[in-house]
Scaffold this motif. Structure first.
Motif, short mmCIF file in Angstrom:
data_model
loop_
_atom_site.label_atom_id
_atom_site.label_comp_id
_atom_site.label_asym_id
_atom_site.label_seq_id
_atom_site.Cartn_x
_atom_site.Cartn_y
_atom_site.Cartn_z
N SER A 16 0.75 -1.19 -0.14
CA SER A 16 -0.03 0.05 -0.28
C SER A 16 0.86 1.25 0.17
O SER A 16 1.89 1.52 0.72
CB SER A 16 -0.89 0.25 1.40
OG SER A 16 -1.78 -0.88 1.37
N ASP A 18 0.78 5.60 0.59
CA ASP A 18 0.33 6.53 1.70
C ASP A 18 -1.23 6.83 1.71
O ASP A 18 -1.75 7.24 0.47
CB ASP A 18 1.21 7.88 1.69
CG ASP A 18 0.87 8.71 2.90
OD1 ASP A 18 0.71 8.01 3.99
OD2 ASP A 18 0.99 9.73 2.78
N PRO A 20 -5.35 6.12 3.54
CA PRO A 20 -6.19 5.02 4.52
C PRO A 20 -6.47 3.96 3.76
O PRO A 20 -7.27 3.04 4.29
CB PRO A 20 -7.25 5.71 4.82
CG PRO A 20 -7.56 7.11 3.77
CD PRO A 20 -5.99 7.25 3.30
N ASP A 47 -3.65 -5.51 4.97
CA ASP A 47 -4.16 -4.04 5.22
C ASP A 47 -3.28 -3.33 6.31
O ASP A 47 -2.66 -4.06 7.16
CB ASP A 47 -5.62 -4.32 5.94
CG ASP A 47 -6.81 -4.79 5.08
OD1 ASP A 47 -6.67 -4.63 3.88
OD2 ASP A 47 -7.61 -5.53 5.73
N LYS A 48 -3.08 -1.97 6.09
CA LYS A 48 -2.38 -1.18 7.11
C LYS A 48 -3.14 -1.29 8.17
O LYS A 48 -4.41 -1.39 8.39
CB LYS A 48 -1.92 -0.10 6.43
CG LYS A 48 -3.04 0.90 5.95
CD LYS A 48 -2.56 2.31 5.49
CE LYS A 48 -1.88 2.00 4.05
NZ LYS A 48 -1.60 3.33 3.37
N PRO A 49 -2.49 -0.47 9.32
CA PRO A 49 -3.13 -0.40 10.71
C PRO A 49 -4.50 0.29 10.37
O PRO A 49 -4.54 1.32 9.63
CB PRO A 49 -2.18 0.19 11.22
CG PRO A 49 -0.95 -0.36 10.93
CD PRO A 49 -0.99 -0.09 9.42
N ASP A 50 -5.44 0.11 10.87
CA ASP A 50 -6.86 0.66 11.30
C ASP A 50 -7.60 0.39 9.83
O ASP A 50 -8.75 1.23 9.87
CB ASP A 50 -6.57 1.73 11.57
CG ASP A 50 -8.13 2.70 11.97
OD1 ASP A 50 -8.95 2.07 12.75
OD2 ASP A 50 -8.31 3.84 11.59
N TYR A 57 -3.22 2.57 14.07
CA TYR A 57 -3.76 3.70 13.13
C TYR A 57 -2.77 4.07 12.29
O TYR A 57 -1.72 4.29 12.45
CB TYR A 57 -4.01 4.83 14.22
CG TYR A 57 -4.82 5.91 13.20
CD1 TYR A 57 -5.77 5.62 12.78
CD2 TYR A 57 -4.16 7.11 13.67
CE1 TYR A 57 -6.51 6.80 12.11
CE2 TYR A 57 -4.73 8.39 13.15
CZ TYR A 57 -6.16 8.18 12.49
OH TYR A 57 -6.53 9.05 11.49
N TRP A 58 -3.19 4.01 10.81
CA TRP A 58 -2.17 4.01 9.99
C TRP A 58 -1.39 5.60 10.20
O TRP A 58 -0.33 5.62 9.71
CB TRP A 58 -2.80 3.99 8.56
CG TRP A 58 -3.76 4.85 8.22
CD1 TRP A 58 -5.08 5.01 8.31
CD2 TRP A 58 -3.58 6.02 7.32
NE1 TRP A 58 -5.70 6.20 7.67
CE2 TRP A 58 -4.74 6.71 7.09
CE3 TRP A 58 -2.36 6.88 6.74
CZ2 TRP A 58 -4.93 8.07 6.50
CZ3 TRP A 58 -2.49 7.93 6.20
CH2 TRP A 58 -3.65 8.43 6.03
N GLN A 61 1.81 5.51 11.94
CA GLN A 61 2.76 4.55 11.24
C GLN A 61 3.83 5.43 10.60
O GLN A 61 3.45 6.26 9.73
CB GLN A 61 2.22 3.46 10.34
CG GLN A 61 3.20 2.51 9.85
CD GLN A 61 2.58 1.57 9.14
OE1 GLN A 61 1.42 1.94 8.33
NE2 GLN A 61 2.79 0.32 9.01
N GLY A 66 6.16 1.19 7.95
CA GLY A 66 5.71 0.65 6.74
C GLY A 66 6.65 -0.38 6.05
O GLY A 66 6.40 -1.32 5.48
N GLN A 69 7.08 -3.61 8.00
CA GLN A 69 5.89 -4.23 7.93
C GLN A 69 6.19 -5.17 6.35
O GLN A 69 5.86 -6.11 6.53
CB GLN A 69 4.74 -3.50 7.89
CG GLN A 69 3.32 -3.90 8.10
CD GLN A 69 2.30 -3.09 8.19
OE1 GLN A 69 2.16 -2.04 7.25
NE2 GLN A 69 1.44 -3.12 8.99
#
Length: 86
Positions: A16, A18, A20, A47-50, A57-58, A61, A66, A69
């Motif tokens: 992903s 930058d 949401p 999925d990124k956080p949140d 919560y992305w 981060q 990232g 991850q």
């Protein structure tokens, strides 16, 4: 997504950018991942956080978070004997 066989296959990793959105929304959908599988390629996305109920919560981060991850995700593929990291 995995191709429908047990032969060694290449893998495409979707990371992903930058923002949401999840990697399987808007420009990349599940049908795209399945199309790669039908063509004989495995694919990995997360999925990124949140996003879609994942923890964290992305916006908290960092770029380094990232990157870490992504490295952890790619490293986890080393344990899958049918995947060829290209």
């Amino acid at each position: 997504a995995l191709p429908p066989n047990d032969k060694s296959v290449g893998v495409v990793v979707f990371i992903s950018g930058d923002g949401p959105s999840a990697p399987t929304t808007k420009t990349l959908v599940i049908a795209d991942l399945e199309a790669f599988a039908d063509a004989g390629w495995a694919s990995l996305s997360w999925d990124k956080p949140d996003v879609r109920g994942s923890s964290g919560y992305w916006l908290d981060q960092t770029m380094e978070d990232g990157a870490t991850q992504a490295l952890v995700a790619v490293s986890s593929l080393a344990d899958a004997p049918v995947l060829l990291l290209l």
